[in-house]
Scaffold this active site. Structure first.
Site: not given
Ligand code: BES
Ligand code: MN
Ligand code: ZN
Length: 482
Positions: A252, A257, A264, A275, A334, A336, A338
């Protein structure tokens, strides 16, 4: 830091500090040392030092030995000494000596060899523990250990172990550097540059831009990239050390993020620069594999982008189409990670992989469940997961399996698309993995959620505060044994 091997006695080594690792209340290991060292230790064992795990005691050395000082470092209970205890002692002892301004260190290997543990493990702890990230600080202090001398017979075996440890640690620290670097300097373009810097005889790198991803139909990945003005980069590396079917490593690589439209909260949002820790770990693995010229065939995929709430950002309720055609309803922008990994998995299948491993800071629930101590693991192949557990044991990068019961499919049912990207709070550690499972099909696959372990808020014996570089040692150990 230089590493030397010298086959001389403890008393004869000229250095700032001589390190003597010692198990708890173990008075036997020093009996063969120089008499003034052994009588000193015997007296210390009365009170001042007991050898508890990571306990340190620094003393002026007796006049008749050549070292300036002696450092005792504890290995804990004698019947429980392990490679990990030695690695921790290496981290603790070297950090302590550095902070005390010591430059030249010698390591006695007498106790370690009585436990049949290679001194390279101690060095591994030292090289990892001495890591500092001070790229952005003026006048960073210059306390630095110049050299480590192992008091041991030289051998080809030891040379090889030290070479392995050195490459391993510089790769972990390479990963840590990228993860610690703030998001304004670690954009998808920077990540691509880091990948390109690894190019070599057997290692090729391909960088796809958004327009290429569009042609390939990566609607899930692009739906995340849309919210940011920073250009996205879909990075593909291949190291071909054999002709076998490749192991694909997906990392990833969200360089920041914010959550997107499902923004968030401000508190701790600054940490979301990490992230991309999964992607950075994959780059660290490629660096090590190509430096060590391991006989493996691996493909690395980093779907790199920011997740921001720009004017073109995708919105909750949007439906997008993934590379293999499955549609996804975006419930929460959020979730994101996956999405970008789903397209990376679809792309990975073009390589006819032997197996796929994804490594990702996927869920907050992972930190909540396991803290900094273990990653969550899931997968569809018992043999692969068993191998992963063995590597976790070897490296102390621990994994804990979570279940993929088919009942979890219900959580991800969408009213208007094939699947939705969030099943809500309940079970979210598992449903994130389950979502990925829907895309891997039968290809042997392991998922590692490193949200809790990729960043430590409190230093550990060989992991300074900040990016841990987790995953590099674990997966390298696995690749070596596959
Ligand atoms: N990158 C985060 C997960 C994360 C949180 C990593 C904290 C490290 C520390 C991920 O993209 C995310 O936001 N996940 C959501 C999913 C939810 C919306 C279903 C989460 O875990 O809250
Ligand atoms: Mn997120
Ligand atoms: Zn994320």
């Amino acid at each position: 830091m230089k590493i030397y091997i010298k086959n001389i006695r403890e008393a004869d080594c000229v250095c700032d500090a001589l390190v003597l690792p010692s198990a708890e209340k173990d008075t036997t290991f020093h009996e063969n040392l120089h008499p003034s060292i052994s009588s000193l230790i015997k007296r210390l064992f009365l009170k001042e030092f007991s050898g508890k795990q990571n306990e340190v005691l620094l003393l002026p050395a007796p006049d008749d030995i050549k070292a300036e000082r002696i450092l005792l470092v504890g290995l804990g209970r004698k019947d429980q000494v392990s490679a990990e205890k030695v690695r921790q002692a290496g981290g603790k002892a070297s950090g302590y000596l550095r902070d005390m301004g010591m430059k030249s260190i010698a390591l006695s290997t007498v106790a370690l060899s009585s436990f049949k543990i290679s001194p390279s493990v101690f060095i591994e702890g030292a090289l990892l523990g001495l890591y500092k990230f001070n790229r952005y600080k003026a006048g960073n202090n210059n306390r630095k250990i110049d050299g480590f001398t192992l008091l041991s017979k030289a051998s080809k075996g030891l040379d090889e172990e030290l070479k392995w440890a050195g490459t391993l640690c510089s790769s972990v620290n390479f990963t840590r550097d990228m993860v610690n670097t703030p998001a304004n300097d670690m954009t998808p373009t920077h990540l691509a540059k880091a990948a390109l810097s690894l190019k070599g005889k057997k290692l090729t790198v391909k960088v796809l831009e958004a327009k290429d991803a569009k042609k390939l139909g990566m609607g899930a990945y692009l739906s995340v990239a849309r919210g940011s003005e920073e250009p996205s980069r879909f990075i593909v590396l291949e190291y071909k050390g054999t002709k076998a079917a490749p192991v694909v490593l997906i990392g990833k690589a969200i360089t920041f993020d914010s959550g997107g439209i499902s923004l968030k909260p401000a508190e701790s949002m600054e940490k979301m620069k990490y992230d991309m820790a999964g992607g950075a770990a994959v780059l660290g693995i490629f660096k090590a594999v190509s430096e060590l010229e391991l006989p493996v065939h691996i493909v690395g995929i980093l779907p790199a982008t920011e997740n921001l709430p720009g004017g073109a950002a995708s919105k909750p309720g949007d439906v997008i189409r993934t590379i293999e055609g499955k549609t996804v309803e975006i419930i929460n922008t959020d979730a994101e990670g996956r999405l970008v990994i789903a397209d990376a998995i679809g792309y990975a299948k073009r390589f006819n992989p032997r197996l796929i491993i994804d490594i990702a800071t996927l869920t907050g629930a992972c930190s909540i469940a396991l803290g900094n101590e273990a990653m969550a693991m899931a997968g569809n192949n018992g043999e692969l997961l068993d191998k992963m557990r063995e590597s976790a044991h070897n490296t102390y990068e621990r994994v804990w399996e979570i279940p993929l019961y088919e009942e979890y499919r219900e959580y991800l049912k969408s009213d208007i698309a094939d699947i939705k990207n969030s099943g809500g709070k309940n079970g979210s550690l598992v449903t994130s993995a389950y979502f990925l499972h829907e895309f891997t099909g039968d290809v042997p696959w392991a998922h590692l959620d490193i949200a809790g372990t990729a960043w430590v808020d409190k230093e550990k014996p060989y992991i300074p505060k900040g990016a841990s570089g987790i995953g590099v040692r674990l997966i390298l150990d696995l690749l070596r044994r596959l």
